[in-house]
Enzyme design. Structure first.
Site, PDB file in Angstrom:
ATOM      1  N   ASP A 197      30.755  42.069 -12.370  1.00 60.23           N
ATOM      2  CA  ASP A 197      30.383  42.301 -10.979  1.00 60.23           C
ATOM      3  C   ASP A 197      31.290  41.440 -10.115  1.00 60.23           C
ATOM      4  OD1 ASP A 197      28.535  43.282  -8.848  1.00 60.23           O
ATOM      5  OD2 ASP A 197      28.168  41.146  -8.627  1.00 60.23           O
ATOM      6  N   GLU A 305      33.020  48.134 -11.673  1.00 60.78           N
ATOM      7  CA  GLU A 305      32.785  49.160 -10.661  1.00 60.78           C
ATOM      8  C   GLU A 305      34.098  49.837 -10.261  1.00 60.78           C
ATOM      9  OE1 GLU A 305      30.327  49.566  -6.475  1.00 60.78           O
ATOM     10  OE2 GLU A 305      30.788  47.608  -7.296  1.00 60.78           O
ATOM     11  N   CYS A 382       8.131  45.734 -12.692  1.00 61.07           N
ATOM     12  CA  CYS A 382       7.813  44.930 -13.871  1.00 61.07           C
ATOM     13  C   CYS A 382       7.687  43.442 -13.565  1.00 61.07           C
ATOM     14  CB  CYS A 382       8.843  45.160 -14.981  1.00 61.07           C
ATOM     15  SG  CYS A 382      10.430  44.370 -14.640  1.00 61.07           S
ATOM     16  N   ASP A 389      23.778  38.898  -8.693  1.00 59.27           N
ATOM     17  CA  ASP A 389      25.045  39.132  -9.392  1.00 59.27           C
ATOM     18  C   ASP A 389      24.849  39.319 -10.891  1.00 59.27           C
ATOM     19  OD1 ASP A 389      25.891  38.564  -6.890  1.00 59.27           O
ATOM     20  OD2 ASP A 389      26.837  36.638  -7.382  1.00 59.27           O
TER      21      ASP A 389
HETATM   22 ZN    ZN Z   1      11.759  45.881 -13.449  1.00 52.77          ZN
END
Ligand code: ZN
Length: 474
Positions: A197, A305, A382, A389
């Site tokens: 990233d 990316e 969750c 990052d």
């Molecule tokens: Zn999650």
């Protein structure tokens, strides 16, 4: 060594010519421009006269005659080789034009691209390459003598040509092209796959599946940027003063056709700004080189990316500026990883920018569409705590392995395999030796075949993530 184990590449070294050498390089650059323009005239004259096409050998003969003429006798005092190179370059430019790969070659003006190229004679050792950790290399050039080069890596293979150039900050560089360079970088990878990233303050965050590693931007960069802004403030103040001195209103744009005088101070500020820009670019490039080399050494599969399509112009606010800088850094990092990856037989997987790497929870796959720029966030589904990052790098890695699995296997059958299981399978694949395809082709900045292939693939078969995204209403 088999030819397929080698590659073509260029080395870019900072050059330190002496004062007399600097003057000689200046003369050569000017003369090369003259020869280019003269040859262009001759070609178009000959074509107009009898539709004939002059080749570089005919032009080289004419150049010899030209040197005997009184007003162009100064050419005879300069070494011959760069001019033959100019004529050959022009020949190639015309070939590209006739093959409709390029526009008609243009005349060169002062202040344009300032460089001069020498072909290296393979029978003579013109380059003293230096060994081990030596700091300097030298190149022996006609008309210049021994030019000192700062050595940052071992110069390998057959060295073909040297191009000397000068940048806006008055620094000299030597680009040396080489072929037959052995693949030394093909070291065993420590990990199977990483996600990268790219950012601004942290140039890159790399996730290897177990932990994340940040590559912070060099500290000196912030200081340099502050100095650049200061100089830019000086410049606008000096510009306003100049406009007032010429009876203009500095709050209005300068009327067309009006020439503003340049004071000594303004001239100095301009030079300082150019130098600061060059140093900032250097610092950043240097830091990115360290990052990309580290990443390519480490991993077999690298997910990063892909190019972001430029957002529509929304005015150049501070954020847009930062965005632009970040995109440029990402582009440069990806470029470096792509070509270094090709040298080291790595698989570089470009990830579609539509894949929301920052907003997707790497734990459960839920997409947090409301996520803004905060550094830390918690998944609403969750409850996992994320560092922006790190989470993005982890997602890019998983997505890279998924894309790679799709590219290697038969088209998606419709069922969605568990992303982890897939990751493991691909990691096993990745550990196996990979045949490198693009070796004979020189890796260049613009050519990214793997990327477009991967993009096409992503479009054809919407995957688990894409569908998840659709369900989340994105
Ligand atoms: Zn999650």
């Amino acid at each position: 060594m088999r030819e397929s184990d080698t590659l073509e590449r260029a080395y870019r070294l900072r050059a330190y010519p002496t004062r007399p050498q600097q003057r000689a390089i200046g003369r050569l650059i000017g003369a090369a421009r003259f020869v280019w323009n003269w040859a262009l005239w001759r070609r178009s004259d000959a074509y107009k006269a009898d539709k004939s096409q002059l080749n570089w050998i005919a032009l080289s003969r004419e150049l010899t005659v030209l040197k005997r003429a009184a007003e162009t006798a100064w050419l005879a005092q300069l070494p011959r080789e760069p001019f033959n190179q100019v004529l050959r370059d022009q020949e190639r430019a015309f070939a590209n034009f006739f093959a409709q790969r390029a526009r008609y070659p243009r005349f060169r003006r002062r202040g344009g691209k300032a460089s001069v190229r020498f072909t290296l004679d393979q029978r003579r050792a013109q380059v003293a390459r230096g060994t081990g950790k030596e700091r300097w290399a030298y190149v022996q050039l006609p008309g210049l003598g021994r030019v000192k080069l700062r050595r940052t890596e071992a110069l390998m293979g057959r060295l073909r040509s040297v191009t000397l150039s000068r940048d806006g900050a008055g620094r000299y560089f030597a680009a040396i092209t080489a072929d037959g360079v052995p693949l030394t970088e093909a070291l065993a990878a420590k990990v199977a796959a990483v996600g990268v990233d790219a950012g601004l303050r942290v140039l890159a965050t790399v996730h290897d599946g177990e932990r994340a590693r940040p590559f912070p931007a060099p500290k000196a960069l912030a200081g340099r940027l502050a100095r650049l802004r200061r100089y830019q403030r000086h410049q606008s103040r000096q510009l306003a003063a100049q406009m007032r001195a010429q009876g203009l209103d500095p709050t209005q744009p300068c009327p067309k056709g009006m020439r503003l005088g340049v004071s000594k101070r303004r001239h100095r500020t301009r030079r300082r700004i150019a130098r600061e820009h060059a140093r900032i670019a250097d610092l950043r490039r240097d830091a990115l080189h360290r990052v990309s080399t580290g990443i390519v050494r480490e991993a077999k599969v690298i997910a990063i990316e892909a190019l972001r399509v430029k957002a529509m112009a929304r005015g150049m606010g501070r954020r847009a500026f930062r965005r632009g800088v970040a995109d440029a850094a990402l582009g440069e990092l990806r470029r470096q990883i792509t070509y270094k990856g090709a040298w080291a037989a790595r698989e570089v997987v470009p990830i579609d920018p539509f894949y929301a790497s920052s907003k997707t929870c790497s734990g459960c796959g839920a997409v947090n569409a409301a996520l803004k720029l905060q550094k830390h966030w918690q998944c609403f589904a969750c409850g996992a705590q994320h560092e922006r990052d790190v989470n993005a790098a982890k997602n890019l890695r998983a997505e890279g392995l998924r894309v790679l699995g799709m590219r290697g296997s038969s088209p998606a059958t419709g069922e969605r395999p568990e992303s982890n299981a897939r990751g493991v399978a691909c990691a096993a694949d990745a550990a196996a030796p990979v045949t490198v395809l693009p070796l004979q082709r020189r890796p260049t900045a613009n050519r990214e075949p793997a990327q477009s292939a991967a993009r096409r693939e992503t479009r054809r078969a919407p995957s688990g993530t894409a569908r998840r995204r659709v369900r989340a209403g994105l």
